[in-house]
Design a protein around this motif. Structure first.
Motif, PDB file in Angstrom:
ATOM      1  N   ALA A  70       5.108  -6.339  12.689  1.00  0.00           N
ATOM      2  CA  ALA A  70       6.110  -5.283  12.889  1.00  0.00           C
ATOM      3  C   ALA A  70       5.869  -4.537  14.199  1.00  0.00           C
ATOM      4  CB  ALA A  70       6.080  -4.307  11.715  1.00  0.00           C
TER       5      ALA A  70
ATOM      6  N   LEU B 191       6.340  -9.434  -1.487  1.00  0.00           N
ATOM      7  CA  LEU B 191       6.805  -8.965  -0.190  1.00  0.00           C
ATOM      8  C   LEU B 191       6.677  -7.437  -0.138  1.00  0.00           C
ATOM      9  CD1 LEU B 191      10.003 -11.159   0.296  1.00  0.00           C
ATOM     10  CD2 LEU B 191       7.771 -11.441   1.395  1.00  0.00           C
ATOM     11  N   PRO B 192       6.487  -6.875   1.052  1.00  0.00           N
ATOM     12  CA  PRO B 192       6.313  -5.418   1.139  1.00  0.00           C
ATOM     13  C   PRO B 192       7.611  -4.668   0.889  1.00  0.00           C
ATOM     14  CG  PRO B 192       6.432  -6.375   3.328  1.00  0.00           C
ATOM     15  CD  PRO B 192       6.379  -7.528   2.367  1.00  0.00           C
TER      16      PRO B 192
ATOM     17  N   VAL C   3       9.626  -1.769   2.262  1.00  0.00           N
ATOM     18  CA  VAL C   3       9.693  -0.990   3.502  1.00  0.00           C
ATOM     19  C   VAL C   3      10.274   0.385   3.214  1.00  0.00           C
ATOM     20  CG1 VAL C   3      10.640  -0.875   5.826  1.00  0.00           C
ATOM     21  CG2 VAL C   3       9.941  -3.081   4.869  1.00  0.00           C
TER      22      VAL C   3
ATOM     23  N   TYR D 145      -2.962  -9.116   3.806  1.00  0.00           N
ATOM     24  CA  TYR D 145      -1.512  -9.211   3.992  1.00  0.00           C
ATOM     25  C   TYR D 145      -0.921  -7.951   4.616  1.00  0.00           C
ATOM     26  CZ  TYR D 145      -1.908 -13.374   1.092  1.00  0.00           C
ATOM     27  OH  TYR D 145      -2.255 -14.612   0.610  1.00  0.00           O
ATOM     28  N   SER D 146      -1.386  -6.780   4.198  1.00  0.00           N
ATOM     29  CA  SER D 146      -0.825  -5.543   4.751  1.00  0.00           C
ATOM     30  C   SER D 146      -1.055  -5.473   6.257  1.00  0.00           C
ATOM     31  CB  SER D 146      -1.446  -4.331   4.059  1.00  0.00           C
ATOM     32  OG  SER D 146      -2.853  -4.317   4.226  1.00  0.00           O
TER      33      SER D 146
ATOM     34  N   LEU E 168       1.098 -14.774   9.644  1.00  0.00           N
ATOM     35  CA  LEU E 168       1.615 -14.232   8.387  1.00  0.00           C
ATOM     36  C   LEU E 168       2.153 -15.344   7.488  1.00  0.00           C
ATOM     37  CD1 LEU E 168       2.312 -11.757   6.662  1.00  0.00           C
ATOM     38  CD2 LEU E 168       4.468 -11.583   7.917  1.00  0.00           C
TER      39      LEU E 168
ATOM     40  N   TRP F  92       1.389  -7.861   8.076  1.00  0.00           N
ATOM     41  CA  TRP F  92       2.752  -7.338   8.187  1.00  0.00           C
ATOM     42  C   TRP F  92       2.845  -6.258   9.257  1.00  0.00           C
ATOM     43  CZ3 TRP F  92       7.161  -9.287   6.766  1.00  0.00           C
ATOM     44  CH2 TRP F  92       7.219 -10.154   5.672  1.00  0.00           C
TER      45      TRP F  92
ATOM     46  N   LEU G 172       1.765   0.142   2.516  1.00  0.00           N
ATOM     47  CA  LEU G 172       2.352  -1.076   1.947  1.00  0.00           C
ATOM     48  C   LEU G 172       1.768  -1.427   0.586  1.00  0.00           C
ATOM     49  CD1 LEU G 172       2.652  -3.441   5.049  1.00  0.00           C
ATOM     50  CD2 LEU G 172       4.440  -2.094   3.928  1.00  0.00           C
TER      51      LEU G 172
ATOM     52  N   SER H 131      -0.563   0.521   7.235  1.00  0.00           N
ATOM     53  CA  SER H 131      -1.134  -0.539   6.406  1.00  0.00           C
ATOM     54  C   SER H 131      -1.366  -0.054   4.978  1.00  0.00           C
ATOM     55  CB  SER H 131      -2.440  -1.041   7.027  1.00  0.00           C
ATOM     56  OG  SER H 131      -3.007  -2.078   6.266  1.00  0.00           O
TER      57      SER H 131
ATOM     58  N   TYR I 176       0.954 -16.656   3.535  1.00  0.00           N
ATOM     59  CA  TYR I 176       1.818 -16.837   2.365  1.00  0.00           C
ATOM     60  C   TYR I 176       1.838 -18.283   1.884  1.00  0.00           C
ATOM     61  CZ  TYR I 176       3.622 -12.103   1.997  1.00  0.00           C
ATOM     62  OH  TYR I 176       3.727 -10.743   1.785  1.00  0.00           O
TER      63      TYR I 176
END
Length: 299
Positions: free
Chosen positions: A198, A68-69, A71, A190-191, A57, A194, A184, A181, A61
């Motif tokens: 997680a 950024l996601p 949440v 990227y999704s 990840l 993340w 997000l 996914s 970046y």
């Protein structure tokens, strides 16, 4: 986001990559299952996967920063559900390793593709074409052949239930991962990255706490096998990376049906590494899995 044509092309190599990595992870887990408890073998796939997922990840970046996601409560719920379901699925597959040989244990767990297709169509707004359903049905036939090696009256109910339980848990994992996914709203990949981090973090914390509480001797056993643990975690993380990325591009049913080619890789590993032999019925089941995967690729 990627153009539609490009994403349609990318999910196939990511799925094949995931299937290959998962086949090797299962092989390492199968060997460890002869030395460590079921909970220990399951924990082994997560121990070193979190830092690997974090590095992946961070690399994304560094290459190209994005937002950024955000949440949400639904995202957290989906991550928790997916994490617990995958722990259960992995533990049941380890039980399968102890009931039958390595290749057949993985073949039973591949009922996941059939269950994911049905649940996806019924509850996750993911209908399939006629050719895709043909692939799913062929996969179901393969699953039955491999589950029932003899006459109908000789079928092992226990093995059948464990196999279906593992497949159902894996199917729910992948369906919830895809939903997480999509919530997000981040660009590819990227999704998926993340969600990968997680899910692995939650799994490591939950199962690590359980093993520390109930099986402290298992932690020592894992500590004494660093090479095996690193191998399992590495291939597990790479496999999950492939699965999660593919499922952020395509529906779970298609990804998992194509992913049944993992059993072909499993057959090669089983024959060359474990020196296991399969019956002609098992070989027919494996061949049908390949046919089903081809149908999905053409759908």
């Amino acid at each position: 986001m990627l153009p539609m044509g490009e994403s349609m092309a990318l999910w196939i190599p990511f799925t094949i990559f995931a299937a290959f990595m998962q086949a090797w992870r299962n092989a390492f887990q199968n060997r460890l299952s002869k030395e460590v408890s079921t909970a220990g073998v399951t924990l082994a796939r997560f121990l070193w996967a979190s830092p690997l997922a974090a590095c992946y990840l961070a690399g994304l970046y560094l290459y190209k920063p994005v937002a950024l996601p955000v949440v949400t409560g639904s995202f957290v719920a989906l991550i928790l559900l997916a994490a617990v379901a995958q722990i259960i699925a992995t533990a049941l597959m380890v039980v399968l390793f102890r009931q039958r040989n390595y290749a057949i244990g993985v073949g039973l767990a591949k009922s996941e593709a059939v269950i994911a297709a049905v649940l996806g169509a019924l509850f996750f707004s993911a209908p399939l074409s006629a050719l895709a359903w043909a692939g799913v049905i062929i996969g179901a036939l393969a699953f039955w052949l491999m589950t029932n090696p003899g006459a109908l009256r000789k079928v092992s109910l226990n093995t059948l239930l464990v196999g279906l339980g593992s497949g159902l848990s894996f199917a729910l994992t992948t369906l919830w991962v895809r939903e997480a996914s999509l919530t997000l709203g981040l660009p590819f990949p990227y999704s998926a990255a993340w969600v990968l981090l997680a899910v692995i973090l939650v799994q490591t914390l939950l199962l690590g706490a359980w093993v520390a509480w109930r099986e402290r001797g298992t932690l020592l056993a894992l500590w004494q096998r660093p090479g095996q643990i690193v191998s399992i975690s590495l291939f597990s993380c790479l496999g999950s990376l492939g699965w999660f990325t593919a499922m952020s591009l395509e529906t779970v049913a298609l990804v998992k049906t194509l992913g049944q080619i993992e059993v072909l890789f499993t057959l090669m590993i089983s024959a060359r590494w474990f020196r296991e032999t399969l019956s002609s019925r098992d070989l027919v089941g494996l061949a049908l899995i390949v046919v089903g995967a081809v149908c999905v690729m053409l759908a």
